[in-house]
Structures are given as structure tokens and as C-alpha cells.
Design a protein around this motif. Structure first.
Motif, PDB file in Angstrom:
ATOM      1  N   VAL A 295      30.751  37.073  33.157  1.00 23.91           N
ATOM      2  CA  VAL A 295      30.447  37.503  34.530  1.00 23.91           C
ATOM      3  C   VAL A 295      31.491  36.942  35.494  1.00 23.91           C
ATOM      4  CG1 VAL A 295      28.706  37.599  36.348  1.00 23.91           C
ATOM      5  CG2 VAL A 295      27.982  37.452  33.957  1.00 23.91           C
ATOM      6  N   ARG A 296      31.825  35.674  35.298  1.00 19.56           N
ATOM      7  CA  ARG A 296      32.833  35.059  36.181  1.00 19.56           C
ATOM      8  C   ARG A 296      34.190  35.739  36.016  1.00 19.56           C
ATOM      9  NH1 ARG A 296      29.884  30.520  34.662  1.00 19.56           N
ATOM     10  NH2 ARG A 296      31.286  30.129  32.914  1.00 19.56           N
ATOM     11  N   GLN A 302      37.876  41.389  39.680  1.00 19.11           N
ATOM     12  CA  GLN A 302      37.630  42.274  40.814  1.00 19.11           C
ATOM     13  C   GLN A 302      38.211  41.691  42.089  1.00 19.11           C
ATOM     14  OE1 GLN A 302      33.402  42.993  40.620  1.00 19.11           O
ATOM     15  NE2 GLN A 302      33.659  44.510  39.007  1.00 19.11           N
ATOM     16  N   GLU A 303      38.215  40.381  42.171  1.00 15.11           N
ATOM     17  CA  GLU A 303      38.791  39.752  43.346  1.00 15.11           C
ATOM     18  C   GLU A 303      40.293  39.995  43.402  1.00 15.11           C
ATOM     19  OE1 GLU A 303      37.992  35.378  44.142  1.00 15.11           O
ATOM     20  OE2 GLU A 303      36.046  36.382  44.285  1.00 15.11           O
ATOM     21  N   THR A 304      40.949  39.861  42.230  1.00 19.81           N
ATOM     22  CA  THR A 304      42.404  40.000  42.237  1.00 19.81           C
ATOM     23  C   THR A 304      42.829  41.452  42.411  1.00 19.81           C
ATOM     24  OG1 THR A 304      42.304  39.894  39.833  1.00 19.81           O
ATOM     25  CG2 THR A 304      43.028  37.919  40.963  1.00 19.81           C
ATOM     26  N   PRO A 309      33.096  46.297  45.277  1.00 20.94           N
ATOM     27  CA  PRO A 309      32.549  47.138  46.335  1.00 20.94           C
ATOM     28  C   PRO A 309      31.923  46.326  47.475  1.00 20.94           C
ATOM     29  CG  PRO A 309      31.098  47.164  44.413  1.00 20.94           C
ATOM     30  CD  PRO A 309      32.289  46.347  44.055  1.00 20.94           C
ATOM     31  N   THR A 310      31.190  45.318  47.125  1.00 16.57           N
ATOM     32  CA  THR A 310      30.517  44.524  48.159  1.00 16.57           C
ATOM     33  C   THR A 310      30.617  43.047  47.798  1.00 16.57           C
ATOM     34  OG1 THR A 310      28.483  44.920  46.935  1.00 16.57           O
ATOM     35  CG2 THR A 310      28.787  46.215  48.915  1.00 16.57           C
TER      36      THR A 310
ATOM     37  N   GLU B 160      26.331  47.809  41.219  1.00 16.69           N
ATOM     38  CA  GLU B 160      27.533  48.526  41.702  1.00 16.69           C
ATOM     39  C   GLU B 160      28.799  47.809  41.255  1.00 16.69           C
ATOM     40  OE1 GLU B 160      26.659  48.554  45.844  1.00 16.69           O
ATOM     41  OE2 GLU B 160      25.515  50.444  45.745  1.00 16.69           O
ATOM     42  N   ARG B 161      28.689  46.511  41.222  1.00 13.51           N
ATOM     43  CA  ARG B 161      29.831  45.712  40.850  1.00 13.51           C
ATOM     44  C   ARG B 161      30.079  45.754  39.337  1.00 13.51           C
ATOM     45  NH1 ARG B 161      30.794  39.974  43.686  1.00 13.51           N
ATOM     46  NH2 ARG B 161      32.912  39.849  42.935  1.00 13.51           N
TER      47      ARG B 161
END
Lengths: 315, 277
Positions: A295-296, A302-304, A309-310, B160-161
Motif C-alpha cells: 500500500v505504501r 502515485q505521489e511521484t 485522485p484525492t 479511487e486510488r
């Protein structure tokens, strides 16, 4: 301007230094060591207590254990932030070290806790002891530490009340309950005394930490303050203070714990994370953390790539 | 559906038949929330980040708080916390089997999928209770509904993520397939009392209507994320609502009552002021 150690010692006072100051490495490392130890202890304490959310013998006790555990994770979060601001280690580095058995934490959280009657040993005595130390840290020279302590001390006060309420209930319970608590107390009491570490002449880090305002009280002062209040409390609730380790009352509000009556080999094994309980606690928590590593990683990716999305809502 | 039904009044004004129907509605609300919360606490100090740990703890405590409100409403009929939660048998409980299934270490996708399926159902059920003819249910529903809103948002944003990541999507899809038929048990009857619940206006939607709305919402959202929703799944057996459970429930219940038994307790501690609601 780059400050040297002499200037730090000269200026050292409550909340004197903030991230705006260009502090020497020696200070930043010492403050990081303290904060990291404190933050790690919050996490490992929470880990030790978490099974009792489920086991607690009433719905509201379950809620209280859940809330306490949550508070401790929140304290860990605040303290890691105050530590990160020193620029020595990132939060991820500190959490990785904790998982890998390199991060240090409070001696009492290295012991297994099996029975519900043991919970006030942590929630009343250990948290009560921690309160003594933490109250003095509101005057830490590292301002982010002092600020974190304002909030943390308030919540710790609630935890001690929770622990005291459980202790009171158990000691007003059946004979069997009272005996179970007394047995737990005998087992935990030496560890609780060791919470404050060895007497001052054996403590290695104290001098520097005191000189730069990171520590405002000695171990002996804190131990005395704790014993003054909690020995009486224990007796009031009907607990018998074990004969050993011997505690000599000096009659002036100070005590001497006979150091030879305590197992310092065990203490130093614990503090090196080499005790059997240390290994058990560290590894089982590390396993749980390893299991959600995916998960991390997902979040980091996704951060990079900026594809989250949120990012704010999903925590 | 029934529109204007007379208010049933306070607990001591109910007829025997009305009380039976009110209790039947309350037991599933209480048991669902209680067991969902218990399983959710598995993630405390085990969540992927400190932030997600805090969020999980929030939701657990919300659900425990809701369970407390519903059990307290049941206690107005003379039951006690001891008899309900600590001296009862596992098969006295009527929660849906969805909420009793254990988590695998690390299966965060399961935590999120399960929370989403449950929270949407919970939201619909509470909407159907907002205008209940039983005042105690009506009042408590409005206090709970706001928190459930937030729970759905929490689960949705994680979903969503996760669907942006291939590995995570597979885990979500698996959890969805595993749990969908268990989620359907939420809409199963507890016996012949369902008609009374509707007739007396205790709940303003039938189980079929609630299930249809749940299927619409869940299918709409999850399909929109590119997930394959097993809409033709049969209801899992046993349903939990029929007082029969999977083998996991007895073990969990054993653990939840262990300290109470080991200490030889006959009283569960109430900490908060009874009037402090």
C-alpha cells in the motif's frame, strides 16, 4: 547563522530553538535521538496494548482502549514530525529503523502483556511515570518538541485516569482479581522502577542534553517525584509494594532504590533490543508493517507520478 | 410503502407485537455495528501509514459508539449489557456474516472493500429509519447518519486510488468477489417479523427495496471504477440474520469475552454518564 555549541549552551532555555535556527549537528543529533526514542515508544506502546481493544470486558472499555491506542499513534505522528524538523532523519527512516530492530524504545514496552490485569501496569504506572518526564519536556529547548508535549501531556493525563479507573475497579473486585493484579504488580514493579534508567552517575547522555536544554530534570529527580506519588497510590488501592527491590525512604521526599536489587543486565539487553520480548514485539510489528508495504509503495508511486485522485482525502 | 403511521410512543407504551418488531430492528443495527467495529480494530497499529491508522481508529470508535447507542436502546426493554454482550451465546447474535469474517494480515484492500459495501448498506438503512415511527430509533439515526457519510467518503477515496494501480486493483477485485454474497446477507430477514416492521412504520423501506438501492449504488460506483461487480451472486449461507454464523464468529466472540470470563466478572463497566448521549 551557523551556531556553535558554546552559543547553544549559552542561549539554552525553554523553547529557545526552532527550525529557523541553524543548529550544530551535535545538538540536532541529540534532540533527534530523544524524539525518535519517544516517538518509537508511543508506537510500540500502542502495539502492546492493541489486543485489549478486543478483550476489554465492557463496550465502553473497548472504546477507551481504541481511543488510547489512537492517541498514541497520533503522538507518534507529532513527535516524528518534531524530529524530522531537525533535518537528521526522515520519518520513513525512523520507522524503517524501528521495524528493523534498530530503533530504540522504552524498556517497559519490551515485555509481553497477556492478561487484562496487566493493562493498568502500563496505563497507570508507566504512563504515570511518563507524565513526570513529559511535563518537564514542555520546557525543552527544541520548540517543536515543547509544543508537541503540550497536547500530548493533556491526552496522557486522560490515559492515566483510564488506567487508574481500571486499577480501582480491579482492586475493588473479587479476591481473585485482587490477587491477579498483585501478581502483575510484583512482576512489573522492577521494570517500572527501571523506566527512569540507572542513577544519574551512570547515565551517559545526560550531561550534554542538560547543558543544551533538552533535558530539564535528572533521572533521580523524576524517579523521586514518581515514587512520592505512586507508591502511596499503589498502597491506597491495596497493592503491596514488593520487599525487593529495596527502596529506602530518606524522609525528605527523596528515595534511594537499591540498584543492586534490579537486574541491569536485563535492562541493558532490553535497551539493545536483544531481549526475547524485544525480538518478539519488534518482529511481529515488523511483519504487520511488511504486509502492508504494497500500500505504501502504491502511495509513493502515485505521489511521484502525480496520479493520485484525492491525495488528501485518502488518509 | 407505508406513509403516515402513528408514532409508537415510548418503550413502555408498545404492545407486545410492536416491541418484538422494534427489538428485531434494533438487534441487527446493534450487532452489525458492534462486530464491524471489532473486526475493524484489527487494523489499529497495523494500517499502512500513521495517517491511515488514525482514520481507521476513528471509524472503529464511531461504529463502537453507534453500537453503544443501539444496545442502549435495546436495554430500555430491560436487557443488560452483560446479558447482551458478555453472557450470551454466539448464536444469539444476528449480524450479517459480512462483518464477522477475519482479515488476512496485510489485506488492506479487504478492509476498504468491506467497509465500502457495509457503509453504503448502513447509509441506506439509516435513511429508511430517519422517519421511523419509533422515536428512539428516529432520534439516534439522525445523530449517526453524518458519520456514516464520512465513512463512505473514506472508503470511496481509497478505492479511487487503488484502481489506479494494477496490483491493488487485483486485490480489490478479489475482495469484492469474496464479499459480495456476504454483503447481500445484510438484506436478509430475521424471521416472520419483517412485515410487522414495515406495517408499524418502524422502517420505511422493505428489505427488497433497500437491497435494490444498494445494488444500484454499489454497482454504479464500482463498475465506474472498472471493477467487475458479481451482481448475479447468490446470498451467502448462513446469513447471520438467522442466528447462524460462519465458524469465524465463535472464535471472535470467545476473544471478545475472554477477559470478562477470566476475571469472573458479572458486571460490565459503564464509564460514561448514562444521560450523556
Amino acid at each position: 547563522m551557523n551556531m556553535d555549541i558554546d552559543e547553544v549552551k549559552e542561549r539554552a532555555g525553554p523553547q529557545e530553538f526552532s527550525p529557523k535556527d541553524d543548529l550544530p549537528e551535535e545538538y540536532r543529533k541529540a534532540a533527534t535521538r530523544m524524539l525518535e526514542f519517544h516517538a518509537n515508544s508511543e508506537i510500540m506502546g500502542a502495539y502492546l496494548e492493541r489486543p485489549f481493544i478486543r478483550k476489554a470486558p465492557s463496550l465502553e472499555r473497548k472504546m477507551a482502549f481504541s481511543a488510547k491506542t489512537q492517541d498514541e499513534i497520533g503522538h507518534g505522528q507529532m513527535l516524528y514530525r518534531a524530529a524530522e524538523a531537525l533535518g537528521v532523519k526522515t520519518r520513513d527512516e525512523m520507522l524503517d529503523d524501528l521495524a528493523e530492530g534498530k530503533g530504540k524504545f522504552l524498556n517497559c514496552f519490551h515485555y509481553p502483556m497477556e492478561s487484562y490485569v496487566e493493562t493498568p501496569m502500563i496505563a497507570f504506572f508507566v504512563d504515570g511515570a511518563a507524565m513526570r518526564r513529559q511535563a518537564t519536556l514542555k520546557k525543552s529547548s527544541w520548540e517543536p518538541y515543547a509544543h508537541a508535549m503540550d497536547k500530548i501531556c493533556f491526552e496522557e493525563g486522560m490515559h492515566v485516569k483510564h488506567g487508574e479507573s481500571i486499577l480501582r475497579e480491579l482492586m475493588n473486585g473479587s479476591k481473585k482479581e485482587q490477587q491477579m493484579v498483585q501478581e502483575a504488580f510484583v512482576e512489573w514493579w522492577p521494570r517500572i522502577l527501571q523506566f527512569f534508567g540507572p542513577t544519574d552517575d551512570q547515565s551517559t547522555h545526560h550531561d550534554f542534553a542538560a547543558e543544551v536544554g533538552l533535558k530539564t530534570c535528572t533521572n533521580d529527580e523524576l524517579r523521586n517525584a514518581f515514587l512520592n506519588r505512586y507508591m502511596q497510590k499503589a498502597k491506597d488501592y491495596g497493592l503491596e509494594i514488593p520487599e525487593y527491590p529495596r527502596i529506602r525512604d530518606n524522609g525528605d521526599g527523596t528515595y534511594e532504590v537499591v540498584e543492586d536489587d534490579l537486574d541491569w543486565d536485563e535492562f541493558f539487553t532490553v535497551s539493545k533490543n536483544e531481549y526475547s520480548g524485544s525480538i518478539e514485539q519488534i518482529n511481529s510489528r515488523a511483519e504487520a508493517q511488511e504486509a502492508v508495504e504494497w500500500v505504501r509503495e502504491m502511495m509513493d508511486n502515485q505521489e511521484t507520478t502525480g496520479s493520485s485522485p484525492t491525495p488528501q482525502a485518502a488518509d | 410503502m407505508a406513509t403516515a403511521t402513528p408514532d409508537l410512543g415510548s418503550p413502555d407504551e408498545l404492545s407486545e407485537r410492536e416491541q418484538r418488531a422494534v427489538e428485531a430492528q434494533l438487534f441487527r443495527l446493534a450487532d452489525d455495528e458492534y462486530v464491524q467495529a471489532e473486526r475493524y480494530t484489527f487494523w489499529q497499529v497495523r494500517a499502512p501509514t500513521l495517517e491511515s491508522d488514525l482514520a481507521v481508529a476513528n471509524n472503529s470508535q464511531d461504529e463502537l459508539g453507534h453500537a453503544r447507542l443501539w444496545y442502549e436502546a435495546i436495554q430500555q426493554f430491560g436487557y443488560t449489557e452483560e446479558s447482551l454482550l458478555f453472557e450470551s451465546d454466539p448464536d444469539d447474535f444476528q449480524h450479517s456474516t459480512l462483518v464477522e469474517l477475519p482479515f488476512e494480515q496485510g489485506d488492506w484492500a479487504d478492509a476498504i472493500v468491506r467497509a465500502y459495501l457495509y457503509d453504503v448498506a448502513e447509509y441506506i438503512r439509516l435513511s429508511a429509519l430517519e422517519e421511523s415511527s419509533y422515536e428512539v430509533i428516529r432520534n439516534r439515526t439522525s445523530r449517526i447518519q453524518g458519520e456514516e457519510d464520512y465513512h463512505i467518503e473514506h472508503a470511496r477515496s481509497w478505492l479511487e486510488r487503488m484502481v489506479l494501480d494494477k496490483g491493488a486493483t487485483e486485490r480489490v477485485q478479489e475482495a469484492l468477489e469474496r464479499h459480495y454474497s456476504h454483503a447481500l446477507t445484510i438484506f436478509e430477514p430475521v424471521g416472520d417479523v419483517e412485515e410487522d416492521i414495515e406495517e408499524f412504520g418502524i422502517r420505511k423501506m422493505t428489505l427488497e427495496e433497500m437491497r435494490a438501492e444498494w445494488e444500484d449504488r454499489v454497482d454504479g460506483f464500482l463498475s465506474g471504477l472498472g471493477l467487475d461487480v458479481p451482481t448475479d451472486a447468490d446470498v451467502a449461507q448462513p446469513t447471520g440474520r438467522d442466528n447462524e454464523h460462519t465458524e469465524h464468529w465463535a472464535d471472535l466472540f470467545e476473544e471478545m469475552t475472554s477477559a470478562y470470563r477470566n476475571l469472573g466478572r458479572d458486571e460490565a463497566t459503564v464509564i460514561m454518564d448514562e444521560n450523556d448521549e
